[in-house]
Design a protein around this motif. Structure first.
Motif, PDB file in Angstrom:
ATOM      1  N   GLU A  59       0.602  -1.201   0.300  1.00 43.41           N
ATOM      2  CA  GLU A  59       0.556  -0.295   0.507  1.00 43.41           C
ATOM      3  C   GLU A  59       0.738   1.385  -0.094  1.00 43.41           C
ATOM      4  O   GLU A  59       1.726   1.747   0.848  1.00 43.41           O
ATOM      5  N   LEU A  60       0.892   1.796  -0.818  1.00 49.81           N
ATOM      6  CA  LEU A  60       2.066   3.126  -0.817  1.00 49.81           C
ATOM      7  C   LEU A  60       1.147   4.125  -1.745  1.00 49.81           C
ATOM      8  O   LEU A  60       0.754   4.339  -2.178  1.00 49.81           O
ATOM      9  N   ASN A  61       1.554   5.288  -1.051  1.00 50.94           N
ATOM     10  CA  ASN A  61       1.642   6.635  -1.167  1.00 50.94           C
ATOM     11  C   ASN A  61       2.527   6.955  -2.758  1.00 50.94           C
ATOM     12  O   ASN A  61       3.847   7.815  -1.754  1.00 50.94           O
ATOM     13  N   VAL A  62       2.380   7.498  -3.317  1.00 56.40           N
ATOM     14  CA  VAL A  62       3.534   7.716  -3.866  1.00 56.40           C
ATOM     15  C   VAL A  62       3.016   9.598  -4.897  1.00 56.40           C
ATOM     16  O   VAL A  62       2.881   9.643  -5.502  1.00 56.40           O
ATOM     17  N   ARG A  63       4.597   9.491  -3.717  1.00 52.45           N
ATOM     18  CA  ARG A  63       4.133  11.450  -4.066  1.00 52.45           C
ATOM     19  C   ARG A  63       4.670  11.878  -5.039  1.00 52.45           C
ATOM     20  O   ARG A  63       3.865  12.529  -5.733  1.00 52.45           O
ATOM     21  N   ASP A  64       5.924  11.919  -5.746  1.00 51.25           N
ATOM     22  CA  ASP A  64       6.472  11.861  -6.695  1.00 51.25           C
ATOM     23  C   ASP A  64       6.918  10.460  -8.117  1.00 51.25           C
ATOM     24  O   ASP A  64       6.607   9.465  -7.775  1.00 51.25           O
ATOM     25  N   ASP A  65       7.228  10.974  -8.669  1.00 55.49           N
ATOM     26  CA  ASP A  65       7.672   9.624  -9.732  1.00 55.49           C
ATOM     27  C   ASP A  65       8.684   8.978  -9.553  1.00 55.49           C
ATOM     28  O   ASP A  65       9.511   9.944  -9.319  1.00 55.49           O
ATOM     29  N   SER A  66       8.478   8.117  -9.764  1.00 53.11           N
ATOM     30  CA  SER A  66       9.489   6.834  -8.693  1.00 53.11           C
ATOM     31  C   SER A  66      10.165   5.723  -9.539  1.00 53.11           C
ATOM     32  O   SER A  66       8.929   5.177 -10.333  1.00 53.11           O
ATOM     33  N   ARG A  67      11.606   5.538  -9.979  1.00 62.18           N
ATOM     34  CA  ARG A  67      11.787   4.611 -10.814  1.00 62.18           C
ATOM     35  C   ARG A  67      13.060   4.120 -10.463  1.00 62.18           C
ATOM     36  O   ARG A  67      13.177   4.304  -9.511  1.00 62.18           O
ATOM     37  N   PHE A  68      12.929   2.368 -10.588  1.00 58.18           N
ATOM     38  CA  PHE A  68      13.670   1.948  -9.663  1.00 58.18           C
ATOM     39  C   PHE A  68      13.634   0.341 -10.102  1.00 58.18           C
ATOM     40  O   PHE A  68      13.353  -0.317 -10.889  1.00 58.18           O
ATOM     41  N   ASP A  69      15.274  -0.348  -9.852  1.00 59.91           N
ATOM     42  CA  ASP A  69      15.738  -1.706 -10.577  1.00 59.91           C
ATOM     43  C   ASP A  69      15.309  -2.243  -9.250  1.00 59.91           C
ATOM     44  O   ASP A  69      15.580  -2.648  -8.218  1.00 59.91           O
ATOM     45  N   VAL A  70      14.766  -3.789 -10.187  1.00 58.78           N
ATOM     46  CA  VAL A  70      14.468  -5.026  -8.326  1.00 58.78           C
ATOM     47  C   VAL A  70      15.126  -6.177  -9.082  1.00 58.78           C
ATOM     48  O   VAL A  70      15.273  -6.224 -10.629  1.00 58.78           O
ATOM     49  N   GLN A  71      15.712  -6.586  -8.085  1.00 54.60           N
ATOM     50  CA  GLN A  71      17.016  -8.034  -8.184  1.00 54.60           C
ATOM     51  C   GLN A  71      15.664  -8.832  -7.827  1.00 54.60           C
ATOM     52  O   GLN A  71      14.974  -8.724  -7.197  1.00 54.60           O
ATOM     53  N   ASN A  72      15.675 -10.004  -8.821  1.00 52.48           N
ATOM     54  CA  ASN A  72      15.358 -10.672  -7.833  1.00 52.48           C
ATOM     55  C   ASN A  72      15.170 -11.407  -7.110  1.00 52.48           C
ATOM     56  O   ASN A  72      16.138 -11.580  -6.974  1.00 52.48           O
ATOM     57  N   ALA A  73      14.352 -11.928  -6.129  1.00 51.18           N
ATOM     58  CA  ALA A  73      14.362 -12.307  -4.406  1.00 51.18           C
ATOM     59  C   ALA A  73      14.016 -13.632  -5.008  1.00 51.18           C
ATOM     60  O   ALA A  73      14.825 -14.543  -3.391  1.00 51.18           O
TER      61      ALA A  73
END
Length: 331
Positions: A59-73
């Motif tokens: 449950e995320l309140n996204v204030r600003d545009d957010s970009r990120f990379d994810v390494q599979n867990a």
């Protein structure tokens, strides 16, 4: 003051943000640990049920545009159902394929290679649930009855990338909404979430297999049927306050309810009833977001004669009541 947040890599893989320009937001897990994401605050929880099934709930309140990379867990070799009941986000797979998750469309997916890039547009609340199952556990559950539709996900290769969109039905949305219910507390909380996660994955698999079977068997619509279907869709979207039933729409279209549902499935990915409800809930969310109408007025505008029925439907759809949505928006 709060304790410094741990890197999200500690539990969810490697996060990076080459495009970061502002500060880093805090992401608080349900157990109190802090995780950092740029421009985002909220809760992110991962629960491994030790039976091959794992739940990711956010449950995320996204204030600003957010970009990120994810390494599979997770190690390669899994199948997942993934859904947003509120908000939307985009992601790009390691092979460059781009996909969008929204309250209308969920995903059946398997992405083995690392390096998926996520983009969360700012100014929104996201409620997301994803349930994964490793392939050995999946095979054990189905035995010799594994559906043919799942074959593309079952390769023993460790570099599979397969993402399939799936229109969400009311049952799936209700299960995910229940995951965010205030009742998900107490000593039995993990048992409840495990049951809901298993049921969610089962419904996603059933819906996906039905979609695959339906696309093979449903006759193509005639020109007349296509015109009639477009007229029915227009009638629904232009007059959501009107009493609408599948039986009435079928009579007006001069066809059986079964054929009308088949045509709606081809055109929208939803049954007629699911399409009506999705449009009503979308409009209700838009009206509540303006803050100009109270709950009773919004209910009437989207075809509900009783506020209690509207509130229940809205909560099942978005995981919060319309009154809670109004209060959140007014803050």
């Amino acid at each position: 003051m709060h304790k410094p947040g741990k890197s999200a890599a500690d539990a969810f893989g490697i996060f990076s943000n080459d495009d970061r320009s502002d500060g880093v937001g805090e992401l608080r897990l349900a157990d109190g640990d802090l995780f950092e994401l740029p421009g985002v605050s909220g809760r992110l929880e991962r629960i491994d049920f030790s039976n091959g099934i794992c739940l990711h709930r956010a449950e995320l309140n996204v204030r600003d545009d957010s970009r990120f990379d994810v390494q599979n867990a997770l190690p390669p070799g899994w199948l997942a159902g993934s859904v947003n009941i509120l908000g939307r986000h985009d992601f790009e797979c390691p092979d460059g394929q781009k996909h969008t998750m929204s309250p209308e469309t969920g995903l059946m997916m398997r992405v083995d290679p690392p390096g998926t890039r996520y983009f969360l547009p700012g100014g929104q609340l996201i409620r997301h649930a994803g349930v994964t199952i490793d392939l050995d556990a999946l095979r054990a559950r189905f035995g010799d009855g594994m559906p043919d539709a799942l074959t593309p996900f079952l390769s023993d290769s460790h570099d599979v990338i397969d993402v399939r969109p799936l229109a969400l039905n009311n049952k799936i949305r209700s299960i995910v909404s229940a995951m965010f219910s205030a009742q998900m507390t107490g000593l039995g909380r993990k048992f409840k979430l495990e049951g809901l996660s298993t049921l969610f994955l089962a419904e996603m698999i059933d819906a996906y297999c039905l979609l695959c079977a339906g696309s093979e068997k449903t006759p193509e619509p005639s020109v007349l049927e296509q015109t009639v279907t477009e007229e029915a869709i227009s009638k629904i979207t232009n007059d959501l306050a009107a009493p609408l039933s599948v039986a009435q729409l079928a009579i007006a279209a001069g066809m059986t309810e079964s054929r009308l549902n088949s045509l709606f499935k081809l055109e929208t990915g939803k049954t007629c009833a699911d399409f009506v409800r999705s449009k009503r809930m979308e409009r209700a969310k838009e009206l509540l977001a303006t803050g100009d109408s109270n709950v009773k007025q919004v209910a009437a505008a989207v075809g509900f004669n009783h506020v209690s029925n509207f509130s229940r439907s809205y909560r099942e759809w978005y995981g919060e009541s319309p009154a809670q949505a109004l209060n959140r928006i007014s803050r």
